[in-house]
Design a protein around this motif. Structure first.
Motif, PDB file in Angstrom:
ATOM      1  N   ASP A  31       0.829  -1.222   0.000  1.00 50.13           N
ATOM      2  CA  ASP A  31       0.000   0.000   0.000  1.00 50.13           C
ATOM      3  C   ASP A  31       0.853   1.256   0.000  1.00 50.13           C
ATOM      4  OD1 ASP A  31      -2.222  -1.563   0.091  1.00 50.13           O
ATOM      5  OD2 ASP A  31      -2.702  -1.188   2.199  1.00 50.13           O
ATOM      6  N   LYS A  32       2.138   1.141  -0.283  1.00 55.15           N
ATOM      7  CA  LYS A  32       3.017   2.295  -0.123  1.00 55.15           C
ATOM      8  C   LYS A  32       3.010   3.257  -1.316  1.00 55.15           C
ATOM      9  CE  LYS A  32       5.071   2.778   3.886  1.00 55.15           C
ATOM     10  NZ  LYS A  32       3.899   2.357   4.668  1.00 55.15           N
ATOM     11  N   PHE A  33       2.840   2.774  -2.496  1.00 56.04           N
ATOM     12  CA  PHE A  33       2.798   3.634  -3.696  1.00 56.04           C
ATOM     13  C   PHE A  33       3.995   4.580  -3.830  1.00 56.04           C
ATOM     14  CE2 PHE A  33      -1.570   2.281  -3.132  1.00 56.04           C
ATOM     15  CZ  PHE A  33      -1.915   1.909  -4.414  1.00 56.04           C
ATOM     16  N   CYS A  34       5.195   4.068  -3.731  1.00 52.14           N
ATOM     17  CA  CYS A  34       6.382   4.862  -4.068  1.00 52.14           C
ATOM     18  C   CYS A  34       6.219   5.275  -5.535  1.00 52.14           C
ATOM     19  CB  CYS A  34       7.649   4.034  -3.896  1.00 52.14           C
ATOM     20  SG  CYS A  34       7.832   3.448  -2.197  1.00 52.14           S
ATOM     21  N   ALA A  35       6.674   6.481  -5.848  1.00 52.12           N
ATOM     22  CA  ALA A  35       6.342   7.072  -7.153  1.00 52.12           C
ATOM     23  C   ALA A  35       6.855   6.262  -8.342  1.00 52.12           C
ATOM     24  CB  ALA A  35       6.895   8.494  -7.211  1.00 52.12           C
ATOM     25  N   TYR A  36       7.925   5.484  -8.125  1.00 47.05           N
ATOM     26  CA  TYR A  36       8.561   4.761  -9.238  1.00 47.05           C
ATOM     27  C   TYR A  36       8.082   3.326  -9.363  1.00 47.05           C
ATOM     28  CZ  TYR A  36      11.032   3.325  -5.085  1.00 47.05           C
ATOM     29  OH  TYR A  36      11.285   2.872  -3.822  1.00 47.05           O
ATOM     30  N   CYS A  37       7.290   2.837  -8.400  1.00 51.10           N
ATOM     31  CA  CYS A  37       7.168   1.379  -8.234  1.00 51.10           C
ATOM     32  C   CYS A  37       5.865   0.792  -8.765  1.00 51.10           C
ATOM     33  CB  CYS A  37       7.319   1.015  -6.764  1.00 51.10           C
ATOM     34  SG  CYS A  37       7.426  -0.777  -6.541  1.00 51.10           S
ATOM     35  N   VAL A  38       6.013  -0.310  -9.460  1.00 50.48           N
ATOM     36  CA  VAL A  38       4.902  -0.970 -10.120  1.00 50.48           C
ATOM     37  C   VAL A  38       4.192  -1.965  -9.186  1.00 50.48           C
ATOM     38  CG1 VAL A  38       6.165  -2.970 -11.072  1.00 50.48           C
ATOM     39  CG2 VAL A  38       4.402  -1.864 -12.434  1.00 50.48           C
ATOM     40  N   VAL A  39       4.854  -2.327  -8.084  1.00 56.06           N
ATOM     41  CA  VAL A  39       4.350  -3.430  -7.248  1.00 56.06           C
ATOM     42  C   VAL A  39       2.929  -3.219  -6.696  1.00 56.06           C
ATOM     43  CG1 VAL A  39       4.750  -4.753  -5.127  1.00 56.06           C
ATOM     44  CG2 VAL A  39       6.629  -4.317  -6.683  1.00 56.06           C
ATOM     45  N   PRO A  40       2.575  -2.013  -6.210  1.00 54.55           N
ATOM     46  CA  PRO A  40       1.201  -1.865  -5.705  1.00 54.55           C
ATOM     47  C   PRO A  40       0.146  -2.176  -6.773  1.00 54.55           C
ATOM     48  CG  PRO A  40       2.536  -0.020  -5.015  1.00 54.55           C
ATOM     49  CD  PRO A  40       3.358  -0.787  -6.019  1.00 54.55           C
ATOM     50  N   TYR A  41       0.519  -1.996  -8.041  1.00 52.50           N
ATOM     51  CA  TYR A  41      -0.429  -2.263  -9.132  1.00 52.50           C
ATOM     52  C   TYR A  41      -0.389  -3.721  -9.550  1.00 52.50           C
ATOM     53  CZ  TYR A  41       0.361   2.696  -9.020  1.00 52.50           C
ATOM     54  OH  TYR A  41       0.512   3.969  -8.565  1.00 52.50           O
ATOM     55  N   THR A  42       0.750  -4.393  -9.359  1.00 51.92           N
ATOM     56  CA  THR A  42       0.836  -5.782  -9.813  1.00 51.92           C
ATOM     57  C   THR A  42       0.484  -6.786  -8.711  1.00 51.92           C
ATOM     58  OG1 THR A  42       3.192  -5.954  -9.314  1.00 51.92           O
ATOM     59  CG2 THR A  42       2.598  -5.266 -11.547  1.00 51.92           C
ATOM     60  N   ARG A  43       0.733  -6.414  -7.460  1.00 47.44           N
ATOM     61  CA  ARG A  43       0.506  -7.386  -6.380  1.00 47.44           C
ATOM     62  C   ARG A  43      -0.674  -7.024  -5.489  1.00 47.44           C
ATOM     63  NH1 ARG A  43       3.681 -11.544  -5.308  1.00 47.44           N
ATOM     64  NH2 ARG A  43       5.524 -11.790  -6.580  1.00 47.44           N
ATOM     65  N   GLY A  44      -1.324  -5.910  -5.794  1.00 44.05           N
ATOM     66  CA  GLY A  44      -2.556  -5.587  -5.080  1.00 44.05           C
ATOM     67  C   GLY A  44      -2.340  -5.028  -3.696  1.00 44.05           C
ATOM     68  N   ARG A  45      -3.436  -4.900  -2.966  1.00 42.24           N
ATOM     69  CA  ARG A  45      -3.331  -4.233  -1.678  1.00 42.24           C
ATOM     70  C   ARG A  45      -2.808  -5.162  -0.596  1.00 42.24           C
ATOM     71  NH1 ARG A  45      -9.626  -3.678  -0.970  1.00 42.24           N
ATOM     72  NH2 ARG A  45     -10.020  -5.121   0.710  1.00 42.24           N
ATOM     73  N   GLU A  46      -2.343  -4.547   0.486  1.00 44.56           N
ATOM     74  CA  GLU A  46      -1.719  -5.303   1.565  1.00 44.56           C
ATOM     75  C   GLU A  46      -2.707  -6.241   2.236  1.00 44.56           C
ATOM     76  OE1 GLU A  46       0.011  -2.627   4.380  1.00 44.56           O
ATOM     77  OE2 GLU A  46       1.782  -2.292   3.131  1.00 44.56           O
TER      78      GLU A  46
END
Ligand code: 5AD
Ligand code: SF4
Length: 439
Positions: A158-173
């Protein structure tokens, strides 16, 4: 040649992905599939993908191209993981021979998706992304790593670092219950493992759904499971890293002397642009806690160079931080724009050549820091967990509790087995590894 339902699985990406594959393999085997060693023998080819940086993603599409030829032989294809989630149905357009596309947040539906695949359906998708609040709980894990048992404690981010794709690929915590994590730790020990690695994109934001244990409590509890000798955890986030973690590291001997704490940049200005939610000082305060521990805790980090707007001055601050912390390991990356991320709207201002030269400067400096750090081990006797033979040099390779690679020779005619322990006298050191002899 295997008969019946057979599969071949290939994995790219992080340890989370490697462990997801262990769960996918377990699930497939439970569904009656047999794993084979090559694409040629397999009826179903699965590909677990990574999209963290543009290079990782490019590899995926190159590999998908190779599948074209195999398709003619009547094989079926599934694309799993982060590229699957990110590109979704577009994969069917780009690679029409693919029948199934699923992100990690949908793996609990794999048995159902496999049934549909067997029924001859094509274009099957599992793309739940941020909708889901369920973790992939499965007892059907086919552990592939012979010496390290992985346990996911929290999925998504759930962190949404500006560069990172993970919140969009792995979903919410979504965290697993501490009871389920501890039961898995016990199962792993029963299978003969003595090293456990707890996994999550941000293990420090672990929240027990049963509200029994904090992350630090869970770490301590896993470390106290009888039979466990080593516990590691990754990845930590400086924003959520709490002081009680250091207290637990001091108190529980099975916890390894190592913390991976990604900083990304030494400049507070860039950290703000990255939406990291901490400053340089905040980060260094956590480093000071760790360095004040009674045990010699090794530090490692991730750094991105060339983030949009990074000036020469910002980069110097990263270099200064490197010198101040004196890490034992640094993973350095050139910034690359990722789909859907906020940083994509910023101007990618640093030329590729400048990114490359900053990365080189950083890695060269870090090599010298490590040369000194590793040399401090000369003459010490370290406990090493054996990972396997190192045939290139006729040695055995393993790791110290600080996660440093150790290559050693052993007087015994038979090399010690993966997962066993050796006491090793360190006789030579390099910037990235130690050399020694078993005593
Ligand atoms: N560009 C470059 N490096 C990245 N990382 C994550 N996203 C990007 C990106 N867009 C790096 C970070 C992270 C590590 C796993 O990969 O340093 O900690
Ligand atoms: Fe790659 Fe990140 Fe997905 Fe891991 S979580 S596979 S590093 S994109």
């Amino acid at each position: 040649m295997a008969t019946g339902k057979t599969f071949y699985l290939e994995t790219f990406g992080c340890q989370m992905n490697a462990h997801d594959s262990e769960k996918v393999i377990g699930t497939l085997e439970h569904e009656g599939y047999e794993r084979v060693d090559s694409e040629e023998e397999a009826g179903l080819i699965l590909y677990n993908t990574c999209s963290i940086r543009d290079k990782a993603e490019q590899k995926v599409f190159n590999r998908l191209n190779d599948y074209k030829k195999l398709h003619k032989a009547g094989k079926r294809f599934a694309v799993l993981g982060c590229v699957a989630q990110q590109e979704g149905e577009k994969i069917f357009d780009r690679a029409p021979y693919v029948s199934l596309v699923s992100g990690s947040a949908s793996y609990r539906k794999l048995p159902e998706m496999l049934d549909r695949l067997e029924a001859g359906e094509t274009r099957i998708t599992g793309l739940d992304d941020r909708q889901t609040d369920e973790a992939f709980e499965t007892e059907f894990t086919s552990r592939q790593n012979p010496y390290r048992g992985y346990i996911t404690i929290i999925e998504g981010c759930d962190k949404f670092c500006a560069y990172c794709v993970v919140p969009y690929t792995r979903g919410r915590e979504r965290s697993r219950t501490s009871a389920s994590v501890l039961a898995e730790a016990q199962r792993i020990v029963d299978q003969g493992y003595t090293e456990i690695q707890l996994l999550g994109q941000n293990v420090n934001s672990y929240r027990d759904p049963d509200e029994k244990l904090s992350f630090a409590d869970l770490l301590a509890a896993v470390g106290q499971v009888p039979g466990i000798r080593r516990v590691r955890f990754t990845t930590s986030h400086p924003r959520d890293f709490t002081r009680d973690i250091v207290e637990v590291l001091d108190a529980v001997p099975t916890l390894c002397d190592h913390v991976h704490l990604p900083v990304q940049s030494g400049s507070s200005r860039i950290l703000k642009a990255m939406a990291r939610e901490y400053t340089r000082d905040w980060y260094l305060e956590r480093i000071a806690w760790i360095k004040a521990a009674r045990r010699p805790i090794s530090l490692s980090t991730d750094i991105i160079v060339g983030f949009p707007g990074e000036t020469a001055e910002d980069f110097i601050q990263t270099m200064d931080l490197l010198a101040e912390v004196e890490y034992d390991c640094v993973f350095g990356f050139k910034y690359s724009g990722r789909p859907n991320t906020p940083a994509l709207t910023m101007i990618d201002s640093i030329p590729e050549t400048e990114k490359a030269s900053r990365l080189q400067v950083l890695l060269d400096r870090q090599r010298e820091i490590q040369r000194v750090n590793y040399a401090n081990h000369l003459g010490q006797t370290l406990e090493v967990m054996v990972e396997g033979p190192n045939p290139a040099r006729g040695q055995v390779t393993g790791r110290s509790t600080q996660n440093k690679p150790v290559n050693f020779t052993s007087a015994q005619p038979i090399a010690p087995a993966p997962g066993s322990y050796a006491q090793v006298l360190i006789t030579a050191t390099h910037p990235n590894s130690l050399v020694g002899e078993a005593v």
